[in-house]
Design a protein around this motif. Structure first.
Motif, PDB file in Angstrom:
ATOM      1  N   LEU A 119      -9.476  -3.246  10.648  1.00 34.57           N
ATOM      2  CA  LEU A 119      -9.642  -2.841  11.491  1.00 34.57           C
ATOM      3  C   LEU A 119     -10.183  -1.560  11.958  1.00 34.57           C
ATOM      4  CD1 LEU A 119      -6.906  -5.557  13.269  1.00 34.57           C
ATOM      5  CD2 LEU A 119      -9.271  -5.574  12.427  1.00 34.57           C
ATOM      6  N   ALA A 120     -10.909  -1.589  12.827  1.00 28.58           N
ATOM      7  CA  ALA A 120     -11.387   0.022  13.245  1.00 28.58           C
ATOM      8  C   ALA A 120     -10.352   0.703  13.871  1.00 28.58           C
ATOM      9  CB  ALA A 120     -12.761   0.029  13.432  1.00 28.58           C
ATOM     10  N   GLU A 121     -10.017   1.457  13.447  1.00 29.01           N
ATOM     11  CA  GLU A 121      -8.970   2.526  14.474  1.00 29.01           C
ATOM     12  C   GLU A 121      -7.614   1.972  14.539  1.00 29.01           C
ATOM     13  OE1 GLU A 121      -9.693   6.037  15.138  1.00 29.01           O
ATOM     14  OE2 GLU A 121     -11.749   5.271  14.283  1.00 29.01           O
ATOM     15  N   GLN A 122      -7.208   1.247  13.502  1.00 29.33           N
ATOM     16  CA  GLN A 122      -6.595   0.466  13.539  1.00 29.33           C
ATOM     17  C   GLN A 122      -5.560   0.241  12.436  1.00 29.33           C
ATOM     18  OE1 GLN A 122      -5.281  -3.399  15.899  1.00 29.33           O
ATOM     19  NE2 GLN A 122      -7.234  -2.707  16.813  1.00 29.33           N
ATOM     20  N   GLY A 123      -6.195  -0.445  11.107  1.00 23.35           N
ATOM     21  CA  GLY A 123      -5.343  -0.086  10.160  1.00 23.35           C
ATOM     22  C   GLY A 123      -6.118  -1.516   9.342  1.00 23.35           C
ATOM     23  N   LEU A 124      -5.038  -1.972   8.305  1.00 27.36           N
ATOM     24  CA  LEU A 124      -4.878  -3.356   7.961  1.00 27.36           C
ATOM     25  C   LEU A 124      -4.436  -4.638   8.686  1.00 27.36           C
ATOM     26  CD1 LEU A 124      -5.239  -2.895   4.045  1.00 27.36           C
ATOM     27  CD2 LEU A 124      -7.664  -2.400   5.598  1.00 27.36           C
ATOM     28  N   GLN A 125      -5.159  -6.043   8.667  1.00 30.73           N
ATOM     29  CA  GLN A 125      -4.315  -7.377   9.812  1.00 30.73           C
ATOM     30  C   GLN A 125      -3.649  -7.150   8.389  1.00 30.73           C
ATOM     31  OE1 GLN A 125      -7.065  -9.893  10.174  1.00 30.73           O
ATOM     32  NE2 GLN A 125      -6.790  -9.989  12.520  1.00 30.73           N
ATOM     33  N   GLY A 126      -1.981  -7.402   8.906  1.00 28.07           N
ATOM     34  CA  GLY A 126      -1.371  -7.650   8.459  1.00 28.07           C
ATOM     35  C   GLY A 126      -0.418  -6.273   7.348  1.00 28.07           C
ATOM     36  N   ASP A 127      -0.907  -5.659   8.033  1.00 29.06           N
ATOM     37  CA  ASP A 127       0.005  -4.980   7.526  1.00 29.06           C
ATOM     38  C   ASP A 127       0.544  -3.825   8.242  1.00 29.06           C
ATOM     39  OD1 ASP A 127       0.129  -2.421   4.802  1.00 29.06           O
ATOM     40  OD2 ASP A 127       0.129  -1.518   6.511  1.00 29.06           O
ATOM     41  N   HIS A 128       2.216  -3.198   7.996  1.00 28.70           N
ATOM     42  CA  HIS A 128       2.396  -2.702   9.419  1.00 28.70           C
ATOM     43  C   HIS A 128       2.062  -1.430   9.957  1.00 28.70           C
ATOM     44  CE1 HIS A 128       4.101   1.051   7.966  1.00 28.70           C
ATOM     45  NE2 HIS A 128       4.841   0.389   6.915  1.00 28.70           N
ATOM     46  N   ARG A 129       1.381  -0.868   8.983  1.00 25.04           N
ATOM     47  CA  ARG A 129       0.755   0.080   9.590  1.00 25.04           C
ATOM     48  C   ARG A 129      -0.380   0.083  10.592  1.00 25.04           C
ATOM     49  NH1 ARG A 129       2.326   5.194   8.000  1.00 25.04           N
ATOM     50  NH2 ARG A 129       1.007   5.944   9.519  1.00 25.04           N
ATOM     51  N   CYS A 130      -0.861  -1.062  11.107  1.00 24.52           N
ATOM     52  CA  CYS A 130      -1.833  -1.499  12.031  1.00 24.52           C
ATOM     53  C   CYS A 130      -1.403  -1.449  13.118  1.00 24.52           C
ATOM     54  CB  CYS A 130      -2.611  -3.126  11.026  1.00 24.52           C
ATOM     55  SG  CYS A 130      -3.630  -3.419  12.316  1.00 24.52           S
ATOM     56  N   ARG A 131      -0.379  -1.916  13.394  1.00 29.37           N
ATOM     57  CA  ARG A 131       0.835  -1.555  14.663  1.00 29.37           C
ATOM     58  C   ARG A 131       0.795  -0.313  14.627  1.00 29.37           C
ATOM     59  NH1 ARG A 131       3.043  -5.525  11.537  1.00 29.37           N
ATOM     60  NH2 ARG A 131       4.471  -4.484  11.095  1.00 29.37           N
ATOM     61  N   ARG A 134       2.854   1.490  -3.435  1.00 29.94           N
ATOM     62  CA  ARG A 134       2.745   1.510  -2.011  1.00 29.94           C
ATOM     63  C   ARG A 134       1.804   2.026  -1.479  1.00 29.94           C
ATOM     64  NH1 ARG A 134       7.186  -1.001  -0.985  1.00 29.94           N
ATOM     65  NH2 ARG A 134       7.025  -0.536   1.638  1.00 29.94           N
ATOM     66  N   ARG A 135       0.723   1.880  -2.257  1.00 27.45           N
ATOM     67  CA  ARG A 135      -1.148   2.112  -1.455  1.00 27.45           C
ATOM     68  C   ARG A 135      -1.658   0.611  -2.053  1.00 27.45           C
ATOM     69  NH1 ARG A 135       2.042   5.950  -1.723  1.00 27.45           N
ATOM     70  NH2 ARG A 135       0.986   7.848  -2.721  1.00 27.45           N
ATOM     71  N   ASN A 136      -2.478   0.801  -0.502  1.00 30.34           N
ATOM     72  CA  ASN A 136      -3.418  -0.657   0.011  1.00 30.34           C
ATOM     73  C   ASN A 136      -3.860  -1.330  -0.822  1.00 30.34           C
ATOM     74  OD1 ASN A 136      -2.866   0.555   3.143  1.00 30.34           O
ATOM     75  ND2 ASN A 136      -2.041  -0.867   2.624  1.00 30.34           N
ATOM     76  N   LEU A 137      -4.855   0.272  -1.219  1.00 30.74           N
ATOM     77  CA  LEU A 137      -5.714  -0.899  -2.515  1.00 30.74           C
ATOM     78  C   LEU A 137      -6.619   0.292  -3.664  1.00 30.74           C
ATOM     79  CD1 LEU A 137      -8.918   0.031   0.706  1.00 30.74           C
ATOM     80  CD2 LEU A 137      -7.547  -2.076   0.075  1.00 30.74           C
ATOM     81  N   VAL A 138      -6.297   0.018  -4.601  1.00 27.00           N
ATOM     82  CA  VAL A 138      -6.246   0.325  -5.891  1.00 27.00           C
ATOM     83  C   VAL A 138      -8.054  -0.047  -6.260  1.00 27.00           C
ATOM     84  CG1 VAL A 138      -6.580   0.192  -8.707  1.00 27.00           C
ATOM     85  CG2 VAL A 138      -4.777  -0.419  -6.448  1.00 27.00           C
ATOM     86  N   VAL A 139      -8.937   0.825  -6.577  1.00 26.49           N
ATOM     87  CA  VAL A 139     -10.241   1.222  -6.868  1.00 26.49           C
ATOM     88  C   VAL A 139     -10.258   1.480  -8.393  1.00 26.49           C
ATOM     89  CG1 VAL A 139     -11.315   1.284  -4.339  1.00 26.49           C
ATOM     90  CG2 VAL A 139     -10.336   3.347  -5.507  1.00 26.49           C
ATOM     91  N   SER A 140     -11.739   1.307  -8.852  1.00 24.39           N
ATOM     92  CA  SER A 140     -11.851   1.872 -10.453  1.00 24.39           C
ATOM     93  C   SER A 140     -13.227   2.186 -10.355  1.00 24.39           C
ATOM     94  CB  SER A 140     -12.097   0.065 -11.620  1.00 24.39           C
ATOM     95  OG  SER A 140     -12.695  -0.281 -11.060  1.00 24.39           O
ATOM     96  N   GLY A 141     -13.478   2.961 -11.182  1.00 22.09           N
ATOM     97  CA  GLY A 141     -14.882   3.616 -12.050  1.00 22.09           C
ATOM     98  C   GLY A 141     -15.346   4.503 -11.014  1.00 22.09           C
ATOM     99  N   THR A 148       4.125  -5.444   4.593  1.00 23.57           N
ATOM    100  CA  THR A 148       4.315  -6.079   6.142  1.00 23.57           C
ATOM    101  C   THR A 148       5.439  -5.145   7.008  1.00 23.57           C
ATOM    102  OG1 THR A 148       5.860  -7.614   4.854  1.00 23.57           O
ATOM    103  CG2 THR A 148       3.378  -8.182   5.261  1.00 23.57           C
ATOM    104  N   VAL A 149       5.968  -4.961   6.411  1.00 23.07           N
ATOM    105  CA  VAL A 149       7.294  -3.816   7.289  1.00 23.07           C
ATOM    106  C   VAL A 149       7.950  -2.900   6.061  1.00 23.07           C
ATOM    107  CG1 VAL A 149       8.350  -5.887   8.202  1.00 23.07           C
ATOM    108  CG2 VAL A 149       9.191  -5.181   6.438  1.00 23.07           C
ATOM    109  N   ARG A 150       8.062  -1.943   7.210  1.00 20.23           N
ATOM    110  CA  ARG A 150       8.223  -1.088   7.123  1.00 20.23           C
ATOM    111  C   ARG A 150       9.355  -0.835   5.727  1.00 20.23           C
ATOM    112  NH1 ARG A 150      11.848   4.010   7.504  1.00 20.23           N
ATOM    113  NH2 ARG A 150      10.616   5.807   6.406  1.00 20.23           N
ATOM    114  N   ARG A 151       8.842  -0.011   4.377  1.00 21.72           N
ATOM    115  CA  ARG A 151      10.035  -0.221   3.395  1.00 21.72           C
ATOM    116  C   ARG A 151      10.103  -2.005   2.610  1.00 21.72           C
ATOM    117  NH1 ARG A 151      12.352   4.048   1.521  1.00 21.72           N
ATOM    118  NH2 ARG A 151      13.817   3.397   0.323  1.00 21.72           N
TER     119      ARG A 151
END
Length: 170
Positions: free
Chosen positions: A42-54, A89-96, A27-30
């Motif tokens: 959100l295309a070309e922006q990021g994940l809603q609620g993640d600080h990188r989206c701004r 500190r990653r957004n997504l964890v995938v498997s398989g 939600t905020v850096r660090r």
């Protein structure tokens, strides 16, 4: 399309779908990581609620992705039984799926479509989060940075599907 993307496309054409196991928002850096069950990409922006989206529109680091298999390898290097994904500190964890093959490919996760590009190298903060040697343990297993090219909802349990490079997604 660059030559590396074409090579990986050829190698990955038969890769089976994976699964989205975990979603985290910074939600905020660090700041603390908020674990969520679903998120709007959100295309070309990021994940809603993640600080990188701004941050800078069109950035190649709108979302970060790591595999459960990479986390297991990091655990082995650290001599640990498990690691909370929030510490990485990653957004997504995938498997398989072989995450290394997914660079420069097109992935659909839920309704959203992302294109992983750059490697997501570990920063010195990993020594703080994991203990001495955290950066070394993560080297080569930090995951990928990706752009969101089509908006949509992603939810834990969604399939992660590699799409052909000629897929129209806009």
């Amino acid at each position: 399309m660059n030559s590396q993307a074409r090579l990986l496309d050829k190698l990955a054409k038969d890769i089976k779908p994976g699964r989205l196991d975990w979603i985290g928002l910074r939600t905020v850096r660090r700041g603390e990581i908020a674990e969520v069950e679903s998120v709007q990409a959100l295309a070309e922006q990021g994940l809603q609620g993640d600080h990188r989206c701004r941050k800078t529109r069109g950035s190649g680091r709108q979302v970060t992705i790591i595999s459960r298999e990479f986390i297991e390898q990091i655990c082995r290097h650290m001599g640990r039984a498990s690691i909370d994904p929030a510490l990485l500190r990653r957004n997504l964890v995938v498997s398989g799926m072989n995450l290394n093959l997914l660079r420069h490919q097109i992935l659909q996760i839920g309704e959203a479509i992302i294109v992983p590009g750059a490697l997501c190298h570990p920063c010195s903060r990993m020594n703080e989060n994991l203990g001495e040697g955290g950066v070394a343990a993560m080297y080569g297993y930090g995951g990928l940075c990706a752009k969101i090219v089509r908006s949509g909802t992603m939810a834990v349990g969604d399939a992660v599907v590699r799409l052909p490079l000629d897929t129209e997604f806009r």
